[in-house]
Design a protein around this motif. Structure first.
Motif, short mmCIF file in Angstrom:
data_model
loop_
_atom_site.label_atom_id
_atom_site.label_comp_id
_atom_site.label_asym_id
_atom_site.label_seq_id
_atom_site.Cartn_x
_atom_site.Cartn_y
_atom_site.Cartn_z
N SER A 102 0.81 -1.21 0.00
CA SER A 102 0.00 0.00 0.00
C SER A 102 0.85 1.27 0.00
CB SER A 102 -0.95 0.01 1.19
OG SER A 102 -0.20 0.03 2.39
N GLU A 103 2.14 1.19 0.36
CA GLU A 103 3.02 2.34 0.37
C GLU A 103 3.59 2.65 -1.01
OE1 GLU A 103 5.99 1.93 3.38
OE2 GLU A 103 4.54 1.26 4.85
N LEU A 104 3.48 1.75 -1.94
CA LEU A 104 4.04 1.96 -3.27
C LEU A 104 3.21 2.94 -4.07
CD1 LEU A 104 4.87 -1.73 -4.25
CD2 LEU A 104 6.43 -0.02 -3.35
N ILE A 105 3.88 3.78 -4.84
CA ILE A 105 3.18 4.72 -5.71
C ILE A 105 2.43 3.96 -6.80
CG2 ILE A 105 3.52 6.60 -7.38
CD1 ILE A 105 4.04 7.52 -4.56
N ASN A 106 3.06 2.94 -7.36
CA ASN A 106 2.44 2.11 -8.39
C ASN A 106 2.50 0.67 -7.91
OD1 ASN A 106 1.46 0.96 -10.71
ND2 ASN A 106 3.18 1.54 -12.01
N ALA A 107 1.51 0.28 -7.14
CA ALA A 107 1.52 -1.04 -6.50
C ALA A 107 1.41 -2.21 -7.48
CB ALA A 107 0.40 -1.13 -5.47
N GLU B 86 3.18 9.15 -13.37
CA GLU B 86 3.54 10.57 -13.50
C GLU B 86 4.13 11.16 -12.22
OE1 GLU B 86 0.95 14.51 -14.02
OE2 GLU B 86 0.69 13.08 -15.67
N HIS B 87 3.77 10.62 -11.07
CA HIS B 87 4.26 11.14 -9.80
C HIS B 87 5.28 10.20 -9.15
CE1 HIS B 87 0.61 13.48 -10.43
NE2 HIS B 87 1.25 14.42 -9.76
N CYS B 88 6.03 9.48 -9.94
CA CYS B 88 6.99 8.51 -9.43
C CYS B 88 8.01 9.19 -8.51
CB CYS B 88 7.71 7.84 -10.60
SG CYS B 88 8.98 6.66 -10.08
N SER B 89 7.99 8.78 -7.25
CA SER B 89 8.92 9.37 -6.28
C SER B 89 10.34 8.83 -6.45
CB SER B 89 8.42 9.10 -4.86
OG SER B 89 8.37 7.70 -4.62
N MET B 90 10.48 7.78 -7.23
CA MET B 90 11.79 7.15 -7.43
C MET B 90 12.46 7.58 -8.74
SD MET B 90 12.68 5.14 -5.00
CE MET B 90 11.88 5.52 -3.48
N ALA B 91 11.89 8.55 -9.43
CA ALA B 91 12.44 8.96 -10.73
C ALA B 91 13.90 9.40 -10.63
CB ALA B 91 11.59 10.06 -11.36
#
Length: 158
Positions: A3-8, A85-90
């Motif tokens: 559930s913490e993943l941006i793209n689970a 689009e909002h990938c925090s790992m980019a």
């Protein structure tokens, strides 16, 4: 925790078949043959995503077509597309690409790492971070970030 993943639940694609080209582990500055797009792609295709147990190739974050190289000008550009689009790992993904190419390409190469146009909410900021030598050097002084990059670059035996 999922559930913490941006793209689970990312879409996972099949890897392209490797072509045997007698690949070099480190691309030699003095090699007789020029470094080309496929050879650079082969060096980055297996980088693991920081959040998922898949390679950047399997998530279509990178593709062979997104690699541009000009061996005569010692220039390489990799354009990557985050899965959301909002990938925090980019920035971490871009840093992994940069570090892998820093370790693989001859030092004469200028490497440009970019987020694909329109694929990330903070595209300009991410591109600026990834292509600023001082910011990259500062990031690589952070032991936690270096550990994350090294984990993404570690060979997979799956």
């Amino acid at each position: 925790m999922v559930s913490e993943l941006i793209n689970a639940n990312p879409v996972v694609y099949e890897k392209k078949e490797r072509r045997d080209r007698g690949g070099r582990a480190v691309l030699d500055e003095y090699a007789a043959e020029p470094i080309d797009q496929l050879e650079i792609f082969d060096h980055i295709r297996d980088i693991k995503d920081p959040e998922h147990p898949y390679s950047l190739e399997e998530l279509k974050v990178i593709t062979e077509d997104a690699v541009d190289v000009d061996d005569q000008r010692s220039y390489a550009r990799v354009t990557f597309t985050p899965t959301v689009e909002h990938c925090s790992m980019a920035t971490v993904i871009g840093l992994c690409l940069r570090v892998k190419l820093m370790r693989s390409l001859p030092s004469r190469y200028k490497v440009d790492i970019r987020v694909a146009p329109g694929s990330h909410a903070t595209e300009a900021a991410v591109n600026k971070q990834l292509n600023d030598k001082e910011r990259v050097a500062a990031a690589l002084e952070n032991p936690n970030l270096v550990d994350m990059v090294d984990e993404c670059l570690a060979p997979s035996y799956a």
